[in-house]
Design a protein around this motif. Structure first.
Motif, PDB file in Angstrom:
ATOM      1  N   LEU A  10      46.721  27.960  34.414  1.00 53.44           N
ATOM      2  CA  LEU A  10      46.628  29.416  34.271  1.00 53.44           C
ATOM      3  C   LEU A  10      47.735  30.079  35.081  1.00 53.44           C
ATOM      4  CD1 LEU A  10      42.761  29.839  34.692  1.00 53.44           C
ATOM      5  CD2 LEU A  10      44.072  29.691  32.567  1.00 53.44           C
ATOM      6  N   SER A  11      48.216  31.211  34.574  1.00 51.59           N
ATOM      7  CA  SER A  11      49.297  31.893  35.286  1.00 51.59           C
ATOM      8  C   SER A  11      48.781  32.973  36.222  1.00 51.59           C
ATOM      9  CB  SER A  11      50.298  32.482  34.290  1.00 51.59           C
ATOM     10  OG  SER A  11      49.640  33.388  33.432  1.00 51.59           O
ATOM     11  N   THR A  12      47.485  33.290  36.139  1.00 51.64           N
ATOM     12  CA  THR A  12      46.912  34.267  37.072  1.00 51.64           C
ATOM     13  C   THR A  12      45.808  33.580  37.883  1.00 51.64           C
ATOM     14  OG1 THR A  12      45.420  35.074  35.328  1.00 51.64           O
ATOM     15  CG2 THR A  12      47.468  36.276  35.657  1.00 51.64           C
ATOM     16  N   PRO A  13      45.525  34.085  39.092  1.00 48.02           N
ATOM     17  CA  PRO A  13      44.549  33.398  39.957  1.00 48.02           C
ATOM     18  C   PRO A  13      43.170  33.353  39.314  1.00 48.02           C
ATOM     19  CG  PRO A  13      45.765  35.112  41.169  1.00 48.02           C
ATOM     20  CD  PRO A  13      46.084  35.293  39.715  1.00 48.02           C
ATOM     21  N   ALA A  14      42.512  32.200  39.412  1.00 50.82           N
ATOM     22  CA  ALA A  14      41.213  32.010  38.775  1.00 50.82           C
ATOM     23  C   ALA A  14      40.138  31.770  39.835  1.00 50.82           C
ATOM     24  CB  ALA A  14      41.266  30.823  37.823  1.00 50.82           C
ATOM     25  N   PRO A  43      43.864  28.765  27.183  1.00 55.06           N
ATOM     26  CA  PRO A  43      43.098  28.509  28.405  1.00 55.06           C
ATOM     27  C   PRO A  43      42.674  29.813  29.092  1.00 55.06           C
ATOM     28  CG  PRO A  43      45.031  27.092  28.327  1.00 55.06           C
ATOM     29  CD  PRO A  43      45.163  28.069  27.178  1.00 55.06           C
ATOM     30  N   PHE A  44      41.483  29.816  29.631  1.00 55.76           N
ATOM     31  CA  PHE A  44      41.002  30.979  30.382  1.00 55.76           C
ATOM     32  C   PHE A  44      39.955  30.522  31.384  1.00 55.76           C
ATOM     33  CE2 PHE A  44      36.629  31.431  29.105  1.00 55.76           C
ATOM     34  CZ  PHE A  44      36.575  30.739  27.912  1.00 55.76           C
ATOM     35  N   ALA A  45      39.750  31.367  32.394  1.00 56.93           N
ATOM     36  CA  ALA A  45      38.615  31.205  33.303  1.00 56.93           C
ATOM     37  C   ALA A  45      38.105  32.592  33.630  1.00 56.93           C
ATOM     38  CB  ALA A  45      39.028  30.487  34.583  1.00 56.93           C
ATOM     39  N   ILE A  46      36.815  32.795  33.467  1.00 57.45           N
ATOM     40  CA  ILE A  46      36.233  34.083  33.858  1.00 57.45           C
ATOM     41  C   ILE A  46      36.233  34.126  35.385  1.00 57.45           C
ATOM     42  CG2 ILE A  46      34.217  35.576  33.727  1.00 57.45           C
ATOM     43  CD1 ILE A  46      33.627  34.330  30.987  1.00 57.45           C
ATOM     44  N   THR A  47      36.757  35.203  35.902  1.00 55.04           N
ATOM     45  CA  THR A  47      37.279  35.242  37.261  1.00 55.04           C
ATOM     46  C   THR A  47      36.905  36.553  37.934  1.00 55.04           C
ATOM     47  OG1 THR A  47      39.085  33.719  36.816  1.00 55.04           O
ATOM     48  CG2 THR A  47      39.541  35.449  38.421  1.00 55.04           C
ATOM     49  N   ALA A  96      38.610  39.237  39.887  1.00 54.16           N
ATOM     50  CA  ALA A  96      39.839  39.834  40.412  1.00 54.16           C
ATOM     51  C   ALA A  96      39.468  40.644  41.637  1.00 54.16           C
ATOM     52  CB  ALA A  96      40.499  40.711  39.353  1.00 54.16           C
ATOM     53  N   LEU A 149      43.244  46.549  43.232  1.00 52.18           N
ATOM     54  CA  LEU A 149      43.063  45.101  43.269  1.00 52.18           C
ATOM     55  C   LEU A 149      44.425  44.429  43.447  1.00 52.18           C
ATOM     56  CD1 LEU A 149      40.558  44.695  40.297  1.00 52.18           C
ATOM     57  CD2 LEU A 149      40.031  44.835  42.745  1.00 52.18           C
ATOM     58  N   THR A 204      44.964  41.211  42.507  1.00 54.06           N
ATOM     59  CA  THR A 204      45.186  40.232  41.432  1.00 54.06           C
ATOM     60  C   THR A 204      44.941  40.930  40.089  1.00 54.06           C
ATOM     61  OG1 THR A 204      42.896  39.446  41.665  1.00 54.06           O
ATOM     62  CG2 THR A 204      44.598  38.228  42.843  1.00 54.06           C
ATOM     63  N   PRO A 205      45.572  40.429  39.014  1.00 56.01           N
ATOM     64  CA  PRO A 205      45.465  41.111  37.712  1.00 56.01           C
ATOM     65  C   PRO A 205      44.020  41.169  37.226  1.00 56.01           C
ATOM     66  CG  PRO A 205      47.168  39.400  37.669  1.00 56.01           C
ATOM     67  CD  PRO A 205      46.414  39.231  38.947  1.00 56.01           C
ATOM     68  N   ALA A 227      36.776  43.186  39.883  1.00 57.55           N
ATOM     69  CA  ALA A 227      36.587  43.343  38.431  1.00 57.55           C
ATOM     70  C   ALA A 227      36.449  41.954  37.842  1.00 57.55           C
ATOM     71  CB  ALA A 227      37.769  44.068  37.790  1.00 57.55           C
ATOM     72  N   THR A 255      37.024  39.342  35.249  1.00 59.74           N
ATOM     73  CA  THR A 255      38.345  39.307  34.627  1.00 59.74           C
ATOM     74  C   THR A 255      38.536  37.987  33.880  1.00 59.74           C
ATOM     75  OG1 THR A 255      39.345  40.822  36.197  1.00 59.74           O
ATOM     76  CG2 THR A 255      40.780  39.079  35.356  1.00 59.74           C
ATOM     77  N   VAL A 256      39.431  38.005  32.913  1.00 60.56           N
ATOM     78  CA  VAL A 256      39.803  36.786  32.218  1.00 60.56           C
ATOM     79  C   VAL A 256      41.142  36.308  32.787  1.00 60.56           C
ATOM     80  CG1 VAL A 256      40.313  35.723  29.999  1.00 60.56           C
ATOM     81  CG2 VAL A 256      38.594  37.545  30.154  1.00 60.56           C
ATOM     82  N   ALA A 257      41.093  35.306  33.647  1.00 61.37           N
ATOM     83  CA  ALA A 257      42.345  34.702  34.127  1.00 61.37           C
ATOM     84  C   ALA A 257      42.911  33.880  32.976  1.00 61.37           C
ATOM     85  CB  ALA A 257      42.092  33.819  35.332  1.00 61.37           C
ATOM     86  N   SER A 258      44.209  33.977  32.763  1.00 61.08           N
ATOM     87  CA  SER A 258      44.821  33.330  31.602  1.00 61.08           C
ATOM     88  C   SER A 258      46.167  32.719  31.978  1.00 61.08           C
ATOM     89  CB  SER A 258      45.005  34.330  30.470  1.00 61.08           C
ATOM     90  OG  SER A 258      45.833  35.385  30.909  1.00 61.08           O
TER      91      SER A 258
END
Lengths: 211, 211
Positions: free
Chosen positions: A141-145, A204-208, A210, B141, B143-144, B206, B208-211
């Protein structure tokens, strides 16, 4: 090195088994039907019955379909006594399209049901809020999960937290929500997954969380 | 500039009202009890009855407690005809600690219930998956973050998407899940919120959907 049993032989099981073997753990796969060919089974993984896999393990991952897990794991209640059970599954009634429809245990959670049915086992709920590819590869993933952790037993959660780090999860990405009752929130998130996949494809995803 | 009514006068309503006025929108607050003092009401906001606020608006935000919304909004069904209703609430039965316990509409969602009860209104579900401070300040926030959007009417979703951008949400952070049925997933996420707050404190978040 932990002695790990993974129950189930689907995509979740194969992802976890492959990654945990790479990290030097001893991995046994427990399945109902040992006659089926499974291309992803590589040395030194062993495939055996569910009961035998559990007996030889200290930590057991439940990667069977969540709506079947309570029955399957209750059948090996004695073998599971004294062990850590890491439940990564989602218990849902599937719609006509094969995707999750409604929760099997609304107002509760599979994590809680398993802990109640297996009082001598330490149940930890985790990893059930993401595409299976992300479980053992959060760096994809490209964003923190976030990976959520719920369970009544601090020592078991500490062991599972170590395994999550072996799978690539950083300490800051691991969110301990509290006791096993807190599995309700992450388990309910499965209701969003069919719509996420419809909107985004199988990316790909992870509910996260933020923050 | 839109003529916006915000129904409710809690923290969600005040956050949204303040931000939307700053963005040049005409904001009217609709409440049941107009005699109460509300320090955050500033010129040019107007506070009036729910019915009167709706009549003068093109877009109506529902920030009443979700478990009361179906009754309150059905009472102004005629006034709401032809308008966009942005439902940002969560319908939950609260536990003894005042925090969300179980869903009021398991197997469905408040968004769907409102759309069914108000067939001449265009219901859009959004903004219900975060601490109220984040709704009008996603930049708080580090993070995205994701804001989910669900609704049956593309034109209404386009209008709401514009308002979300006024509130600071970037186009890439706005995730259109599909029709109003897809509100079920984001609405179920409220089940995690009490545990998130217990684990993290009242820090902004929030889901969020990390992707």
């Amino acid at each position: 090195m932990s002695r790990i049993a993974i129950l189930g032989a689907g995509r979740v099981a194969s992802s976890l088994a492959t990654a945990l073997v790479e990290q030097g753990h001893q991995v046994t796969i427990g399945v109902r039907d040992q006659t089926r060919t499974r291309d992803w089974l590589v040395e030194p993984m062993v495939c055996t019955s569910i009961g035998e896999a559990v007996v030889g393990a200290d930590v057991v991952f439940n990667a069977t379909p969540g709506e079947t897990s309570l029955e399957r794991l209750s059948a090996v209640r004695e073998e599971l006594a004294g062990k850590i059970l890491v439940d990564v599954s989602n218990a849902v009634e599937r719609g006509l399209n094969g995707l999750p429809g409604t929760l099997t245990y609304p107002g509760s959670s599979l994590g809680e049901m398993l802990q109640a049915a297996l009082p001598d086992t330490k149940v930890v709920k985790t990893l059930n809020t993401m595409l299976f590819t992300v479980m053992a590869n959060p760096g994809s993933l490209s964003t923190p999960a976030t990976v959520f952790v719920s369970g009544d037993h601090a020592d078991a959660k500490a062991t599972v937290t170590g395994l999550l780090q072996d799978l690539g999860w950083t300490p800051g990405s691991i969110l301990d929500l509290g006791d096993i009752r807190t599995a309700r929130g992450p388990e309910a998130m499965i209701l969003a997954v069919p719509d996420l996949i419809a909107a985004r494809g199988l990316a790909p995803f992870a509910i996260t969380v933020a923050s």
